[in-house]
Design a protein around this motif. Structure first.
Motif, PDB file in Angstrom:
ATOM      1  N   ALA A   1      60.224 -41.360  25.060  1.00  0.00           N
ATOM      2  CA  ALA A   1      60.874 -40.436  25.992  1.00  0.00           C
ATOM      3  C   ALA A   1      61.449 -39.235  25.243  1.00  0.00           C
ATOM      4  O   ALA A   1      61.389 -38.093  25.727  1.00  0.00           O
ATOM      5  CB  ALA A   1      61.982 -41.159  26.756  1.00  0.00           C
ATOM      6  N   LEU A   2      61.984 -39.470  24.049  1.00  0.00           N
ATOM      7  CA  LEU A   2      62.492 -38.354  23.241  1.00  0.00           C
ATOM      8  C   LEU A   2      61.365 -37.408  22.872  1.00  0.00           C
ATOM      9  O   LEU A   2      61.505 -36.179  22.960  1.00  0.00           O
ATOM     10  CB  LEU A   2      63.150 -38.893  21.970  1.00  0.00           C
ATOM     11  N   PHE A   3      60.205 -37.965  22.481  1.00  0.00           N
ATOM     12  CA  PHE A   3      59.088 -37.137  22.046  1.00  0.00           C
ATOM     13  C   PHE A   3      58.497 -36.318  23.196  1.00  0.00           C
ATOM     14  O   PHE A   3      57.855 -35.295  22.959  1.00  0.00           O
ATOM     15  CB  PHE A   3      57.999 -38.004  21.428  1.00  0.00           C
ATOM     16  N   ARG A   4      58.710 -36.776  24.440  1.00  0.00           N
ATOM     17  CA  ARG A   4      58.192 -36.036  25.594  1.00  0.00           C
ATOM     18  C   ARG A   4      59.091 -34.863  25.996  1.00  0.00           C
ATOM     19  O   ARG A   4      58.682 -34.024  26.797  1.00  0.00           O
ATOM     20  CB  ARG A   4      58.035 -36.973  26.800  1.00  0.00           C
ATOM     21  N   MET A   5      60.285 -34.801  25.470  1.00  0.00           N
ATOM     22  CA  MET A   5      61.204 -33.723  25.835  1.00  0.00           C
ATOM     23  C   MET A   5      60.633 -32.376  25.401  1.00  0.00           C
ATOM     24  O   MET A   5      59.933 -32.285  24.387  1.00  0.00           O
ATOM     25  CB  MET A   5      62.573 -33.967  25.218  1.00  0.00           C
ATOM     26  N   PRO A   6      60.923 -31.320  26.170  1.00  0.00           N
ATOM     27  CA  PRO A   6      60.243 -30.021  25.977  1.00  0.00           C
ATOM     28  C   PRO A   6      60.234 -29.494  24.552  1.00  0.00           C
ATOM     29  O   PRO A   6      59.190 -29.070  24.054  1.00  0.00           O
ATOM     30  CB  PRO A   6      61.023 -29.094  26.915  1.00  0.00           C
ATOM     31  N   GLY A   7      61.359 -29.491  23.869  1.00  0.00           N
ATOM     32  CA  GLY A   7      61.385 -28.884  22.531  1.00  0.00           C
ATOM     33  C   GLY A   7      61.069 -29.841  21.412  1.00  0.00           C
ATOM     34  O   GLY A   7      60.954 -29.431  20.249  1.00  0.00           O
ATOM     35  N   ALA A   8      60.936 -31.147  21.725  1.00  0.00           N
ATOM     36  CA  ALA A   8      60.798 -32.150  20.671  1.00  0.00           C
ATOM     37  C   ALA A   8      59.459 -32.091  19.958  1.00  0.00           C
ATOM     38  O   ALA A   8      59.289 -32.708  18.902  1.00  0.00           O
ATOM     39  CB  ALA A   8      61.011 -33.540  21.256  1.00  0.00           C
ATOM     40  N   ALA A   9      58.480 -31.365  20.502  1.00  0.00           N
ATOM     41  CA  ALA A   9      57.185 -31.257  19.839  1.00  0.00           C
ATOM     42  C   ALA A   9      57.251 -30.381  18.593  1.00  0.00           C
ATOM     43  O   ALA A   9      56.413 -30.515  17.693  1.00  0.00           O
ATOM     44  CB  ALA A   9      56.148 -30.701  20.809  1.00  0.00           C
TER      45      ALA A   9
ATOM     46  N   TYR B   1      70.710 -39.539  21.939  1.00  0.00           N
ATOM     47  CA  TYR B   1      70.962 -40.984  21.870  1.00  0.00           C
ATOM     48  C   TYR B   1      69.769 -41.687  22.483  1.00  0.00           C
ATOM     49  O   TYR B   1      69.314 -41.335  23.577  1.00  0.00           O
ATOM     50  CB  TYR B   1      72.236 -41.371  22.628  1.00  0.00           C
ATOM     51  N   ILE B   2      69.235 -42.668  21.760  1.00  0.00           N
ATOM     52  CA  ILE B   2      68.083 -43.443  22.222  1.00  0.00           C
ATOM     53  C   ILE B   2      68.608 -44.800  22.697  1.00  0.00           C
ATOM     54  O   ILE B   2      69.170 -45.580  21.903  1.00  0.00           O
ATOM     55  CB  ILE B   2      67.046 -43.651  21.099  1.00  0.00           C
ATOM     56  N   ILE B   3      68.446 -45.077  23.970  1.00  0.00           N
ATOM     57  CA  ILE B   3      68.967 -46.323  24.537  1.00  0.00           C
ATOM     58  C   ILE B   3      68.361 -47.536  23.855  1.00  0.00           C
ATOM     59  O   ILE B   3      69.052 -48.494  23.517  1.00  0.00           O
ATOM     60  CB  ILE B   3      68.709 -46.342  26.059  1.00  0.00           C
ATOM     61  N   ASP B   4      67.081 -47.531  23.696  1.00  0.00           N
ATOM     62  CA  ASP B   4      66.398 -48.607  22.975  1.00  0.00           C
ATOM     63  C   ASP B   4      65.742 -47.983  21.741  1.00  0.00           C
ATOM     64  O   ASP B   4      64.793 -47.209  21.871  1.00  0.00           O
ATOM     65  CB  ASP B   4      65.328 -49.242  23.872  1.00  0.00           C
ATOM     66  N   PRO B   5      66.349 -48.151  20.567  1.00  0.00           N
ATOM     67  CA  PRO B   5      67.153 -49.292  20.106  1.00  0.00           C
ATOM     68  C   PRO B   5      68.648 -49.017  19.973  1.00  0.00           C
ATOM     69  O   PRO B   5      69.292 -49.607  19.088  1.00  0.00           O
ATOM     70  CB  PRO B   5      66.559 -49.548  18.737  1.00  0.00           C
ATOM     71  N   GLY B   6      69.264 -48.154  20.731  1.00  0.00           N
ATOM     72  CA  GLY B   6      70.687 -47.874  20.588  1.00  0.00           C
ATOM     73  C   GLY B   6      70.977 -47.031  19.356  1.00  0.00           C
ATOM     74  O   GLY B   6      71.856 -47.345  18.547  1.00  0.00           O
ATOM     75  N   TYR B   7      70.229 -45.937  19.226  1.00  0.00           N
ATOM     76  CA  TYR B   7      70.330 -45.101  18.020  1.00  0.00           C
ATOM     77  C   TYR B   7      70.762 -43.692  18.397  1.00  0.00           C
ATOM     78  O   TYR B   7      70.219 -43.089  19.332  1.00  0.00           O
ATOM     79  CB  TYR B   7      68.972 -45.036  17.300  1.00  0.00           C
ATOM     80  N   ALA B   8      71.757 -43.170  17.660  1.00  0.00           N
ATOM     81  CA  ALA B   8      72.172 -41.773  17.786  1.00  0.00           C
ATOM     82  C   ALA B   8      71.799 -41.052  16.506  1.00  0.00           C
ATOM     83  O   ALA B   8      71.790 -41.657  15.417  1.00  0.00           O
ATOM     84  CB  ALA B   8      73.673 -41.671  18.026  1.00  0.00           C
ATOM     85  N   ARG B   9      71.512 -39.764  16.654  1.00  0.00           N
ATOM     86  CA  ARG B   9      71.093 -38.999  15.469  1.00  0.00           C
ATOM     87  C   ARG B   9      72.131 -39.137  14.359  1.00  0.00           C
ATOM     88  O   ARG B   9      73.331 -39.068  14.595  1.00  0.00           O
ATOM     89  CB  ARG B   9      70.898 -37.531  15.830  1.00  0.00           C
ATOM     90  N   ASN B  10      71.600 -39.310  13.133  1.00  0.00           N
ATOM     91  CA  ASN B  10      72.385 -39.462  11.907  1.00  0.00           C
ATOM     92  C   ASN B  10      72.969 -40.854  11.732  1.00  0.00           C
ATOM     93  O   ASN B  10      73.730 -41.082  10.789  1.00  0.00           O
ATOM     94  CB  ASN B  10      73.500 -38.413  11.806  1.00  0.00           C
ATOM     95  N   ASP B  11      72.630 -41.806  12.612  1.00  0.00           N
ATOM     96  CA  ASP B  11      73.018 -43.193  12.359  1.00  0.00           C
ATOM     97  C   ASP B  11      72.287 -43.715  11.133  1.00  0.00           C
ATOM     98  O   ASP B  11      71.202 -43.246  10.781  1.00  0.00           O
ATOM     99  CB  ASP B  11      72.664 -44.084  13.566  1.00  0.00           C
ATOM    100  N   GLU B  12      72.899 -44.680  10.487  1.00  0.00           N
ATOM    101  CA  GLU B  12      72.255 -45.361   9.355  1.00  0.00           C
ATOM    102  C   GLU B  12      72.192 -46.852   9.648  1.00  0.00           C
ATOM    103  O   GLU B  12      73.153 -47.405  10.203  1.00  0.00           O
ATOM    104  CB  GLU B  12      73.049 -45.109   8.064  1.00  0.00           C
ATOM    105  N   PRO B  13      71.129 -47.529   9.306  1.00  0.00           N
ATOM    106  CA  PRO B  13      69.917 -46.983   8.675  1.00  0.00           C
ATOM    107  C   PRO B  13      69.047 -46.258   9.694  1.00  0.00           C
ATOM    108  O   PRO B  13      69.105 -46.540  10.887  1.00  0.00           O
ATOM    109  CB  PRO B  13      69.222 -48.221   8.133  1.00  0.00           C
ATOM    110  N   MET B  14      68.222 -45.331   9.191  1.00  0.00           N
ATOM    111  CA  MET B  14      67.349 -44.549  10.056  1.00  0.00           C
ATOM    112  C   MET B  14      66.081 -45.352  10.355  1.00  0.00           C
ATOM    113  O   MET B  14      65.468 -45.901   9.441  1.00  0.00           O
ATOM    114  CB  MET B  14      66.980 -43.232   9.363  1.00  0.00           C
ATOM    115  N   PRO B  15      65.692 -45.426  11.614  1.00  0.00           N
ATOM    116  CA  PRO B  15      64.462 -46.157  11.952  1.00  0.00           C
ATOM    117  C   PRO B  15      63.237 -45.521  11.292  1.00  0.00           C
ATOM    118  O   PRO B  15      63.181 -44.297  11.101  1.00  0.00           O
ATOM    119  CB  PRO B  15      64.387 -46.039  13.479  1.00  0.00           C
TER     120      PRO B  15
END
Length: 394
Positions: A86-94, A102-116
């Motif tokens: 869903a993040l990759f489909r966002m208009p500017g994400a390309a 914030y990504i609901i699954d897996p519960g990740y916010a930008r700059n969280d550690e460890p990075m997926p």
């Protein structure tokens, strides 16, 4: 309006069990969560920005579970996505990673550690997209399209899912980056990339082109590297060949000049041999014929001496030329080892020319010595032994 930041939303998101239908249950785990939801609920403007609200207004305490409505934040406040797809489909994400999300699954916010790992691959992909943008004829940011024009128009929609980003992506992205890090021949590298992309995608369905390109990024890198090596080899080979041919002509001229400079003396060799011998007359005591013969022989030996000096000087010239040639040959073998075999024969030929000229000079000197020696022997044969007293005044 209360001071609300995306960090407040992330705190709430982490404590919401999303139901997948635009809402969920917020567990008020501590005072920070309670304070955050109260700030969000403070006024209508804050709700418009954050798109979080209580389903039923009322008091709540730490430890309570409350139902909330959750929507996509507005006004560039940040991004909420169900998953990375869903993040990759966002208009500017390309073309760029969103500033806050914030990504609901897996519960990740930008700059969280460890990075997926998927995020590492996504960031590597963005580097590839940046390079492709440089090679494209033009880019449509709104439509998420890269357009390449060669003998035909190839439109590549930048569409991808997490599953389309292979484990090899980071290594191939780094490989592609290395090719373009050096700005030398940047236009030629860009042309090679454009040609490889067109060749790779022209037979693929429009919607699948970008995925196909990413899956075959290693082939793209191979094509660019091979094409660039061929270009550089052709460029360098032509330059080296021109330099060596120019040097060859210059050295040949210098070598031949060593004979041209003394050709007058060489033409005088017959004087020291046949002509000298034919000019000798049988003397009668210390008469004019004796002194004439002696003068001719003396002139012949003076000629031989001058010829020896001239040849000696030309031998030094040949030695200097040979030293230059050996230096050029050593530089060829050191700096252009890959094409050494194509040009080393030129220097070997020049060294053979020098060796041949040295033997010619030796032969000429020996010939002159023999001629003068023969003339001297003829003089001695013609001159009576008693005539030697003429030198002592006897």
């Amino acid at each position: 309006m209360p001071d609300v930041g995306f960090a407040d939303l992330v705190l709430l998101y982490r404590n919401i069990v999303f139901d997948g239908y635009g809402g969920g249950t917020l567990h008020v785990t501590n005072d920070d969560v309670a304070a955050a939801i109260r700030k969000v609920e403070a006024d209508e403007a804050t709700y418009d920005l954050t798109q979080i609200s209580l389903v039923e207004s009322g008091p709540f305490e730490v430890g309570d579970d409350v139902r909330v409505n959750v929507g996509q934040p507005c006004g560039g406040f940040g991004e909420l996505a169900a998953d990375f797809d869903a993040l990759f489909r966002m208009p500017g994400a390309a073309f760029a990673e969103p500033q806050d999300y914030y990504i609901i699954d897996p519960g990740y916010a930008r700059n969280d550690e460890p990075m997926p790992d998927i995020l590492s691959r996504y960031r590597a992909l963005l580097g590839v997209v940046d390079t492709l943008r440089e090679a494209a004829s033009y880019v449509d940011l709104t439509a998420r399209e890269l357009v390449f024009i060669s003998d035909e128009k190839i439109v590549i929609p930048v569409l991808f899912r997490a599953a389309d980003l292979p484990d090899s992506l980071q290594a191939n992205a780094a490989r592609l980056k290395r090719v373009f890090e050096d700005p030398l021949h940047g236009d030629e590298k860009t042309d090679l990339l454009s040609a490889a992309v067109v060749e790779m995608t022209r037979g693929t369905k429009r919607a699948e082109r970008f995925r196909h390109l990413v899956a075959n990024l290693e082939w793209i890198c191979d094509e660019i590297e091979k094409g660039y090596r061929l270009f550089v080899s052709s460029f360098s080979y032509s330059k080296i060949r021109k330099e060596i041919e120019t040097a060859r002509l210059e050295y040949v001229s210098k070598i031949h000049k060593t004979i041209v400079d003394i050709q007058g003396q060489l033409l005088g060799i017959p004087v020291a041999t046949i002509v000298v011998a034919s000019q000798l007359k049988k003397p009668n005591g210390c008469d004019v014929a004796f002194w004439a013969n002696s003068g001719v022989i003396l002139g012949a030996w003076i000629f031989v001496g001058l010829l020896w000096l001239a040849i000696r000087n030309q031998q030094h010239t040949l030695e200097a030329i040979g030293k230059e040639i050996r230096g050029q040959k050593a530089r060829l073998e050191r700096d252009y080892a890959a094409v050494r075999d194509d040009f080393v024969g030129t220097f070997d030929d020049l060294e053979k020319r020098i060796a041949w000229h040295r033997w010619v000079f030796r032969f000429v000197l020996v010939l002159a010595l023999l001629g003068s020696t023969g003339a001297t022997w003829a003089w001695l044969m013609l001159t009576p032994t008693t005539s030697t007293a003429c030198f002592t005044g006897g």
